[in-house]
Write an enzyme that holds these catalytic residues in place. Structure first.
Site, PDB file in Angstrom:
ATOM      1  N   LYS A   1     -14.123  -4.959  -6.006  1.00  0.00           N
ATOM      2  CA  LYS A   1     -15.251  -4.021  -5.848  1.00  0.00           C
ATOM      3  C   LYS A   1     -14.780  -2.717  -5.210  1.00  0.00           C
ATOM      4  CE  LYS A   1     -19.005  -7.327  -5.464  1.00  0.00           C
ATOM      5  NZ  LYS A   1     -20.256  -7.718  -4.787  1.00  0.00           N
TER       6      LYS A   1
ATOM      7  N   LYS B   1       0.853  -1.193   0.000  1.00  0.00           N
ATOM      8  CA  LYS B   1       0.000   0.000   0.000  1.00  0.00           C
ATOM      9  C   LYS B   1       0.894   1.250   0.000  1.00  0.00           C
ATOM     10  CE  LYS B   1      -4.082  -1.914   2.116  1.00  0.00           C
ATOM     11  NZ  LYS B   1      -3.668  -3.301   1.849  1.00  0.00           N
TER      12      LYS B   1
ATOM     13  N   ARG C   1      -9.481  -0.827  12.271  1.00  0.00           N
ATOM     14  CA  ARG C   1      -9.733   0.292  11.343  1.00  0.00           C
ATOM     15  C   ARG C   1     -10.642  -0.151  10.200  1.00  0.00           C
ATOM     16  NH1 ARG C   1      -4.623   1.856  11.802  1.00  0.00           N
ATOM     17  NH2 ARG C   1      -3.986   0.769   9.925  1.00  0.00           N
ATOM     18  N   ARG C   2     -10.326  -1.340   9.668  1.00  0.00           N
ATOM     19  CA  ARG C   2     -11.153  -1.878   8.579  1.00  0.00           C
ATOM     20  C   ARG C   2     -12.614  -1.978   9.012  1.00  0.00           C
ATOM     21  NH1 ARG C   2      -7.410  -1.801   5.319  1.00  0.00           N
ATOM     22  NH2 ARG C   2      -8.375   0.229   5.200  1.00  0.00           N
TER      23      ARG C   2
ATOM     24  N   ASP D   1      -1.613  -2.025  -4.270  1.00  0.00           N
ATOM     25  CA  ASP D   1      -3.017  -1.996  -3.857  1.00  0.00           C
ATOM     26  C   ASP D   1      -3.596  -0.610  -4.128  1.00  0.00           C
ATOM     27  OD1 ASP D   1      -2.887  -4.586  -2.889  1.00  0.00           O
ATOM     28  OD2 ASP D   1      -2.873  -4.017  -0.765  1.00  0.00           O
ATOM     29  N   MET D   2      -4.917  -0.543  -4.365  1.00  0.00           N
ATOM     30  CA  MET D   2      -5.558   0.767  -4.526  1.00  0.00           C
ATOM     31  C   MET D   2      -6.194   1.152  -3.196  1.00  0.00           C
ATOM     32  SD  MET D   2      -6.080   3.323  -6.450  1.00  0.00           S
ATOM     33  CE  MET D   2      -5.874   2.999  -8.203  1.00  0.00           C
TER      34      MET D   2
ATOM     35  N   GLN E   1     -10.924  -0.408  -8.700  1.00  0.00           N
ATOM     36  CA  GLN E   1     -12.129  -0.658  -7.896  1.00  0.00           C
ATOM     37  C   GLN E   1     -13.378  -0.407  -8.745  1.00  0.00           C
ATOM     38  OE1 GLN E   1     -10.637   2.454  -5.546  1.00  0.00           O
ATOM     39  NE2 GLN E   1     -10.063   1.181  -3.786  1.00  0.00           N
TER      40      GLN E   1
ATOM     41  N   ARG F   1      -5.398  -6.000 -10.823  1.00  0.00           N
ATOM     42  CA  ARG F   1      -6.380  -6.722 -10.004  1.00  0.00           C
ATOM     43  C   ARG F   1      -7.654  -5.883 -10.066  1.00  0.00           C
ATOM     44  NH1 ARG F   1      -4.721  -6.291  -4.237  1.00  0.00           N
ATOM     45  NH2 ARG F   1      -3.378  -8.078  -4.651  1.00  0.00           N
TER      46      ARG F   1
ATOM     47  N   THR G   1     -12.623 -11.429  -6.060  1.00  0.00           N
ATOM     48  CA  THR G   1     -13.973 -11.380  -5.494  1.00  0.00           C
ATOM     49  C   THR G   1     -14.320 -12.703  -4.826  1.00  0.00           C
ATOM     50  OG1 THR G   1     -16.298 -10.952  -6.008  1.00  0.00           O
ATOM     51  CG2 THR G   1     -15.053 -12.154  -7.678  1.00  0.00           C
ATOM     52  N   HIS G   2     -15.290 -12.623  -3.882  1.00  0.00           N
ATOM     53  CA  HIS G   2     -15.856 -13.836  -3.287  1.00  0.00           C
ATOM     54  C   HIS G   2     -17.328 -13.933  -3.662  1.00  0.00           C
ATOM     55  CE1 HIS G   2     -12.924 -11.767  -0.697  1.00  0.00           C
ATOM     56  NE2 HIS G   2     -12.324 -12.931  -0.707  1.00  0.00           N
TER      57      HIS G   2
HETATM   58  C1  LIG Z   1      -7.235 -10.460  -3.335  1.00  0.00           C
HETATM   59  C2  LIG Z   1      -7.993  -9.228  -2.977  1.00  0.00           C
HETATM   60  C3  LIG Z   1      -7.328  -8.020  -2.939  1.00  0.00           C
HETATM   61  C4  LIG Z   1      -8.020  -6.835  -2.652  1.00  0.00           C
HETATM   62  N1  LIG Z   1      -7.376  -5.624  -2.770  1.00  0.00           N
HETATM   63  C5  LIG Z   1      -8.085  -4.491  -2.599  1.00  0.00           C
HETATM   64  C6  LIG Z   1      -7.506  -3.215  -2.863  1.00  0.00           C
HETATM   65  O1  LIG Z   1      -6.339  -3.082  -3.260  1.00  0.00           O
HETATM   66  N2  LIG Z   1      -8.278  -2.107  -2.667  1.00  0.00           N
HETATM   67  C7  LIG Z   1      -9.579  -2.189  -2.255  1.00  0.00           C
HETATM   68  O2  LIG Z   1     -10.247  -1.146  -2.140  1.00  0.00           O
HETATM   69  N3  LIG Z   1     -10.146  -3.394  -1.991  1.00  0.00           N
HETATM   70  C8  LIG Z   1      -9.445  -4.527  -2.150  1.00  0.00           C
HETATM   71  N4  LIG Z   1     -10.053  -5.744  -1.923  1.00  0.00           N
HETATM   72  C9  LIG Z   1     -11.368  -5.808  -1.238  1.00  0.00           C
HETATM   73  C10 LIG Z   1     -12.530  -5.769  -2.208  1.00  0.00           C
HETATM   74  O3  LIG Z   1     -12.589  -4.474  -2.780  1.00  0.00           O
HETATM   75  C11 LIG Z   1     -13.871  -6.078  -1.523  1.00  0.00           C
HETATM   76  O4  LIG Z   1     -14.122  -5.179  -0.523  1.00  0.00           O
HETATM   77  C12 LIG Z   1     -13.946  -7.467  -0.922  1.00  0.00           C
HETATM   78  O5  LIG Z   1     -13.319  -8.391  -1.736  1.00  0.00           O
HETATM   79  C13 LIG Z   1     -15.407  -7.903  -0.766  1.00  0.00           C
HETATM   80  O6  LIG Z   1     -16.055  -7.862  -2.014  1.00  0.00           O
HETATM   81  P1  LIG Z   1     -16.563  -9.149  -2.818  1.00  0.00           P
HETATM   82  O7  LIG Z   1     -16.238  -8.959  -4.244  1.00  0.00           O
HETATM   83  O8  LIG Z   1     -16.055 -10.377  -2.202  1.00  0.00           O
HETATM   84  O9  LIG Z   1     -18.155  -9.020  -2.756  1.00  0.00           O
HETATM   85  P2  LIG Z   1     -19.180  -8.845  -1.496  1.00  0.00           P
HETATM   86  O10 LIG Z   1     -20.484  -8.598  -2.182  1.00  0.00           O
HETATM   87  O11 LIG Z   1     -18.674  -7.853  -0.507  1.00  0.00           O
HETATM   88  O12 LIG Z   1     -19.122 -10.245  -0.867  1.00  0.00           O
HETATM   89  C14 LIG Z   1     -19.667 -11.386  -1.520  1.00  0.00           C
HETATM   90  C15 LIG Z   1     -19.760 -12.517  -0.535  1.00  0.00           C
HETATM   91  O13 LIG Z   1     -18.429 -12.903  -0.165  1.00  0.00           O
HETATM   92  C16 LIG Z   1     -18.366 -13.221   1.205  1.00  0.00           C
HETATM   93  N5  LIG Z   1     -17.404 -12.332   1.867  1.00  0.00           N
HETATM   94  C17 LIG Z   1     -16.867 -11.192   1.370  1.00  0.00           C
HETATM   95  N6  LIG Z   1     -15.957 -10.680   2.226  1.00  0.00           N
HETATM   96  C18 LIG Z   1     -15.925 -11.518   3.305  1.00  0.00           C
HETATM   97  C19 LIG Z   1     -15.209 -11.577   4.534  1.00  0.00           C
HETATM   98  N7  LIG Z   1     -14.292 -10.662   4.845  1.00  0.00           N
HETATM   99  N8  LIG Z   1     -15.460 -12.621   5.402  1.00  0.00           N
HETATM  100  C20 LIG Z   1     -16.353 -13.575   5.088  1.00  0.00           C
HETATM  101  N9  LIG Z   1     -17.057 -13.584   3.947  1.00  0.00           N
HETATM  102  C21 LIG Z   1     -16.858 -12.587   3.068  1.00  0.00           C
HETATM  103  C22 LIG Z   1     -19.768 -13.110   1.758  1.00  0.00           C
HETATM  104  O14 LIG Z   1     -20.373 -14.344   1.668  1.00  0.00           O
HETATM  105  C23 LIG Z   1     -20.419 -12.140   0.795  1.00  0.00           C
HETATM  106  O15 LIG Z   1     -21.801 -12.308   0.730  1.00  0.00           O
HETATM  107  C24 LIG Z   1      -9.402  -6.915  -2.274  1.00  0.00           C
HETATM  108  C25 LIG Z   1     -10.055  -8.147  -2.298  1.00  0.00           C
HETATM  109  C26 LIG Z   1      -9.390  -9.281  -2.665  1.00  0.00           C
HETATM  110  C27 LIG Z   1     -10.150 -10.566  -2.752  1.00  0.00           C
END
Ligand SMILES: Cc1cc2nc3c(=O)[nH]c(=O)nc-3n(C[C@H](O)[C@H](O)[C@H](O)COP(=O)(O)OP(=O)(O)OC[C@H]3O[C@@H](n4cnc5c(N)ncnc54)[C@H](O)[C@@H]3O)c2cc1C
Length: 303
Positions: free
Chosen positions: A182, A89, A283-284, A123-124, A153, A179, A221-222
């Site tokens: 969201k 970061k 903080r998160r 990272d952003m 993002q 990468r 994404t998850h």
């Molecule tokens: C490898 C990686 C790198 C990232 N780097 C950055 C970055 O540089 N800058 C930035 O702004 N963001 C970053 N993020 C975070 C990203 O922006 C999202 O906030 C985060 O991934 C949750 O979004 P989602 O796409 O999983 O969808 P969501 O709609 O938030 O989640 C979808 C589903 O995934 C599951 N889920 C999501 N998060 C969690 C959790 N923490 N614990 C348990 N279950 C969960 C839940 O079941 C949820 O319903 C990163 C994410 C990943 C995976």
């Protein structure tokens, strides 16, 4: 309301108690912890990207220390033959204090990774950093065309146009490497989409642009509907396996992760570690109280 309350009081909990919540998402405090977790993931056929926790420093002496820590990390990880790269970061190197100082620190880290033929993902962070982080990427890519990448993002309204503008430094020989996620920060509605459906629609729009134009994408994404959408785009454009990967956070949705690997796609997991884990976790949570429910859920079940 409940999430907000939990997020607000968590910083006052004893560290040991917060660790019970956080340990699922963080490898530990030391390099040894990061190595152990990375080797476990590698053994399951998963690549890693290792991140030393920390951001938004107040003093440039911290930037120097953080740089030295990254340089040591890279030497150690390379010796351990771990299948992985690194994420960092820019605000941990003083981006918001002195842009040039932070550039020089990050440049040294990218040069170290490049000396091993490895890669640094920038990272952003939140929107006051966006322009500076894009500029940083442009400068670094000019010198290290295959060793540095940036994050975008999908919730930011500007993202597709940023990706289009950056095509001027993309080539078949040195594709831009991103990468796509969201976005985790709380941004104002004037500049960011707020609704789940809107963010997902733009995620897939951005992804389509990137895949169609030969950029390398880490699909981070998850979220099942996005993963399904990504499968369709990969098929539609017949995207070769060496032009994309899926990415997830350590400890999140391991069952979904497994299903992606079983379909033959490359998977990379983001492995954060370091002494700053307590501040990072709390903080998160304050920034995004919705995360509290994920952490609470993590106490009761996995997957
Ligand atoms: C490898 C990686 C790198 C990232 N780097 C950055 C970055 O540089 N800058 C930035 O702004 N963001 C970053 N993020 C975070 C990203 O922006 C999202 O906030 C985060 O991934 C949750 O979004 P989602 O796409 O999983 O969808 P969501 O709609 O938030 O989640 C979808 C589903 O995934 C599951 N889920 C999501 N998060 C969690 C959790 N923490 N614990 C348990 N279950 C969960 C839940 O079941 C949820 O319903 C990163 C994410 C990943 C995976």
């Amino acid at each position: 309301m409940f999430n907000k309350m939990i997020a607000g009081i968590l910083p006052y909990f004893p560290k040991k108690l917060v660790w019970i919540f956080s340990k699922r998402y963080i490898a530990g405090e030391t390099i040894e912890d990061a190595i152990r977790v990375s080797k476990e993931l590698n053994a399951q056929g998963i690549k890693v990207t290792i991140d030393i926790l920390g951001e938004f420093i107040k003093d440039l002496s911290e930037a120097e220390r953080n740089k030295v820590e990254y340089l040591e990390l890279i030497d150690t990880i390379q010796k351990e033959n771990i299948d992985g790269n690194y994420s960092l970061k820019p605000t941990s190197f003083g981006l918001l204090i002195d842009k040039e100082v932070s550039y020089n620190h990050i440049r040294e880290i990218v040069a170290k990774a490049a000396s091993y033929g490895n890669f640094i993902r920038v990272d952003m962070e939140d929107s006051p950093c966006t322009d500076m982080e894009i500029e940083l990427f442009r400068r670094l890519k000019a010198e290290f065309p295959d060793n540095v990448g940036l994050v975008f993002q999908a919730y930011l309204k500007r993202t597709l146009s940023d990706l289009q503008n950056l095509m001027d430094i993309h080539s078949d020989e040195h594709p831009n490497n991103y990468r796509l996620c969201k976005g985790i920060y709380v941004e104002p509605a004037e500049i960011a989409y707020k609704k789940y459906e809107e963010i997902n629609q733009h995620f897939l729009e951005d992804l389509e642009f990137l895949l169609k134009n030969g950029n390398y994408v880490g699909i981070a994404t998850h979220d099942k509907p996005i993963i399904e959408g990504a499968y369709k785009l990969i098929e539609k454009y017949n995207v070769p396996k060496d032009k994309y990967e899926f990415q997830m956070l350590y400890g999140v949705t391991p069952e979904l992760r497994k299903s992606i690997i079983e379909k033959g796609h490359t998977m990379r997991v983001y492995v954060p570690f370091g002494k700053e884990w307590f501040g990072y976790s709390t903080r998160r949570l304050k920034e995004n109280p919705k995360m509290a429910s994920h952490i609470i859920k993590a106490l009761f079940y996995r997957g």
